[in-house]
Design an enzyme around this catalytic site. Structure first.
Site, PDB file in Angstrom:
ATOM      1  N   ASP A   1      -2.862  -4.586  -0.105  1.00  0.00           N
ATOM      2  CA  ASP A   1      -2.569  -6.148   0.798  1.00  0.00           C
ATOM      3  C   ASP A   1      -3.052  -6.588   1.447  1.00  0.00           C
ATOM      4  OD1 ASP A   1      -1.069  -4.773   1.941  1.00  0.00           O
ATOM      5  OD2 ASP A   1       1.163  -5.735   1.424  1.00  0.00           O
TER       6      ASP A   1
ATOM      7  N   MET B   1       0.955  -1.439   0.285  1.00  0.00           N
ATOM      8  CA  MET B   1      -0.282   0.133  -0.118  1.00  0.00           C
ATOM      9  C   MET B   1       0.815   1.462   0.170  1.00  0.00           C
ATOM     10  SD  MET B   1      -2.658  -1.630   2.569  1.00  0.00           S
ATOM     11  CE  MET B   1      -3.649   0.174   2.659  1.00  0.00           C
ATOM     12  N   HIS B   2      -0.140   2.917  -0.127  1.00  0.00           N
ATOM     13  CA  HIS B   2       0.671   3.940   0.233  1.00  0.00           C
ATOM     14  C   HIS B   2       2.205   4.589  -0.873  1.00  0.00           C
ATOM     15  CE1 HIS B   2      -1.304   3.482   3.539  1.00  0.00           C
ATOM     16  NE2 HIS B   2      -0.721   2.296   4.523  1.00  0.00           N
TER      17      HIS B   2
HETATM   18  O1  LIG Z   1       2.204   0.285   4.578  1.00  0.00           O
HETATM   19  C1  LIG Z   1       1.258  -0.909   5.102  1.00  0.00           C
HETATM   20  C2  LIG Z   1      -0.007  -1.038   5.498  1.00  0.00           C
HETATM   21  O2  LIG Z   1      -0.750   0.548   5.904  1.00  0.00           O
HETATM   22  C3  LIG Z   1       1.897  -2.178   4.636  1.00  0.00           C
HETATM   23  O3  LIG Z   1       0.730  -3.744   5.385  1.00  0.00           O
HETATM   24  C4  LIG Z   1       2.382  -2.859   3.471  1.00  0.00           C
HETATM   25  O4  LIG Z   1       0.923  -2.276   2.497  1.00  0.00           O
HETATM   26  C5  LIG Z   1       3.567  -3.496   3.002  1.00  0.00           C
HETATM   27  O5  LIG Z   1       3.210  -4.968   2.956  1.00  0.00           O
HETATM   28  P1  LIG Z   1       3.545  -6.216   3.028  1.00  0.00           P
HETATM   29  O6  LIG Z   1       4.741  -5.539   2.077  1.00  0.00           O
HETATM   30  O7  LIG Z   1       4.405  -6.492   4.650  1.00  0.00           O
HETATM   31  O8  LIG Z   1       2.548  -7.075   2.984  1.00  0.00           O
END
Ligand SMILES: O=C(CO)[C@@H](O)[C@H](O)COP(=O)(O)O
Ligand SMILES: Nc1ncnc2c1ncn2[C@@H]1O[C@H](COP(=O)(O)OP(=O)(O)O)[C@@H](O)[C@H]1O
Length: 502
Positions: free
Chosen positions: A240, A82-83
């Site tokens: 995700d 995300m983000h």
């Molecule tokens: O920043 C967040 C949720 O706000 C993280 O959960 C990212 O979305 C990355 O996820 P992974 O690579 O650990 O699945």
């Protein structure tokens, strides 16, 4: 003819693709890893082209190695880290490396957002402005790279960039839109007030679609590049954690998910946009239309363990290393680890805190350290569960997903530290499974995600808390919980010194 959907899980360590049939059976899986670049403390970047090539290679392997025929692939959808900010110019070309969710260089911009809008910002977005989110990154580029900002015409999030190259159409789904903090969670649209206040042209924000909506079909050029057919439909997908929750069957209010990926997440389904954690937790649109979820995030969960392995046990097999840690005594012979190796987000939004090992003793060996890292990551999840407790939210079962859920030892440890029942999935690929489910529902194979879950989501072993371990972990957690306050000032002094030496 066989018919498949593909779930693309665009993670931080790798992209994982899963081909599934109508019965929810995983027919084939492939993955492709890529690098994380950390040029300065707090900087975390990836090249969007690595995601694109990685995804294309992994899908090609489904075709070339696993024998899936391109014409059998009816739909593709995404789960994305995300983000992350992907900035594009007027021709849709990438302007700079993507700044990721765990990039914490934007403390100044977050403070400016807070000073400018105060609580109004939380009312509109459902979130505080934290370093990892997209708006502070846009403001950082504007302030620090004006020549790039001058060329920027739109932004996308990671999975949206890959989908854009596949379909030729820019779009973002609602779950990832909330994570930009440019989105009005109650009005369900981009926030004019936030765009105007921070002088972000609204035209930069991509069109909004639902996670189950068709975003387009494979273009001729991507078909030539990848071997996919132009008849394959491509669906919105989601962040995700939203997809992980779909794939973990978190489809009603009494259910909670824990995810140990690069980051760590405790997530709860929320039925509407009005539950108020006042920014203590993130609040996002779910991939299930018109529903929501809240979550707290440990910035470095699996990342802490990967860092330790890479630095001190490079040539060891991952599973073997974790198995040897499991043989060490509970509490790692007096060693406690805090997983703040890239700063922290929940409950301490602190870009400058760093990790520590407390209680180092010459009787400890390397596997005590591995065990302490695993226990410390799990204690950080308990810090998040405390926030739910404080808001009177109750639940007794946690569904565990992510790479960390591959380990039975870690699943039992979660049950003992949380003092809750922990359930695994028969396949730990929650986010990829969720993405495939979005494509299956988008194609009309099922009427709803709930219907699809009945076929696609299969719970595995249940781990019950063991009372003797629960008691000991309670005692250890009380000490763990004090470490942030007692090391904060030292961490900040060290960071100041590092920055002054740069
Ligand atoms: O920043 C967040 C949720 O706000 C993280 O959960 C990212 O979305 C990355 O996820 P992974 O690579 O650990 O699945
Ligand atoms: N056998 C294992 N036992 C425990 N943890 C593991 C194992 N293999 C990988 N992991 C952890 O899982 C994490 C990767 O999880 P994953 O969900 O694939 O992450 P992401 O989606 O961020 O790429 C790694 O950071 C690692 O710490």
């Amino acid at each position: 003819m066989n018919e498949y959907v593909i779930g693309v899980d665009l993670g931080t360590s790798a992209v994982k693709v899963s081909a599934m049939n109508h019965d929810g059976k995983i027919i084939a899986q492939q993955s492709y890893g890529y690098d994380l670049h950390q040029p300065h403390p707090g900087y975390n970047e990836q090249d969007p082209r690595d995601w694109l090539y990685g995804t294309t290679i992994a899908i090609d392997r489904l075709i070339l190695r696993d024998g899936i025929k391109a014409e059998e692939i009816k739909g593709i959808s995404f789960s994305g880290q995300m983000h992350g900010l992907v900035l594009l110019d007027a021709d849709g070309q990438v302007l700079r490396p993507a700044m990721l969710w765990n990039d914490t260089r934007t403390t100044k911009q977050c403070e400016e957002i807070k000073a400018e809008m105060g609580d109004k910002f939380i009312e509109i977005t459902g979130n505080r402005a934290l370093e990892g989110f997209t708006l502070p990154k846009l403001l950082w580029v504007k302030e620090n790279e004006p020549e790039i900002w001058a060329k920027a015409k739109s932004f996308l999030l990671p999975k949206d960039y890959v989908r854009y190259v596949m379909t030729g159409k820019q779009a973002i789904d609602y779950s990832d839109a909330t994570g930009t903090v440019l989105f009005d969670i109650k009005k369900n649209t981009w926030s004019k007030e936030i765009c105007e206040t921070f002088d972000i042209p609204e035209s930069m924000c991509p069109p909004l679609i639902r996670s189950i909506d068709e975003a387009g079909t494979v273009t001729n050029s991507y078909s030539m590049f990848s071997g996919l057919k132009t008849t394959t439909k491509v669906f919105g997908g989601g962040g995700d954690n939203a997809c992980g929750a779909v794939g973990a069957g978190i489809l009603k209010p009494n259910m909670v998910m824990s995810s140990i990926g690069t980051s760590g997440v405790i997530l709860k389904y929320e039925p509407d946009a009005n539950v108020d954690y006042h920014g203590a937790l993130q609040y996002e649109c779910h991939a299930i239309p018109d529903t929501y979820y809240s979550m707290g995030v440990t910035l470095a969960a699996g990342h802490s363990l990967n860092w330790f392995k890479h630095t001190f046990a490079k040539d060891e097999d991952f599973t073997e290393m974790v198995n040897r840690a499991a043989e060490r005594p509970l509490g790692a012979n007096g060693l406690i680890f805090t997983p703040y190796v890239v700063g922290e987000r929940t409950p301490y939004a602190d870009a400058d805190i760093r990790g520590s090992f407390i209680g180092v003793d010459s009787m400890q060996n390397k596997y005590d350290f591995v065990r302490a890292v695993i226990e410390g990551i799990t204690f950080s999840f308990r810090d998040i569960l405390n926030i739910y407790d404080q808001h009177g939210q109750d639940f007794d079962t946690v569904v565990a997903i992510g790479g960390g859920a591959k380990s039975a030892f870690w699943l039992q440890l979660q049950a003992d530290i949380f003092n809750k029942k922990v359930v695994s999935l028969t396949n730990e690929q929650g986010p990829g499974l969720g993405a495939a489910m979005l494509a299956a529902v988008g194609l009309g194979w099922f009427d709803s995600l709930q219907d699809c879950a009945k076929k696609f989501v299969h719970f595995g072993k249940v781990y019950e808390p063991q009372s003797a371990a629960v008691k000991k972990y309670d005692e250890l957690y009380k000490i763990y919980h004090q470490i942030y306050d007692q090391t904060k000032d030292l961490s900040h002094q060290i960071m100041k010194l590092r920055n002054s030496w740069d």
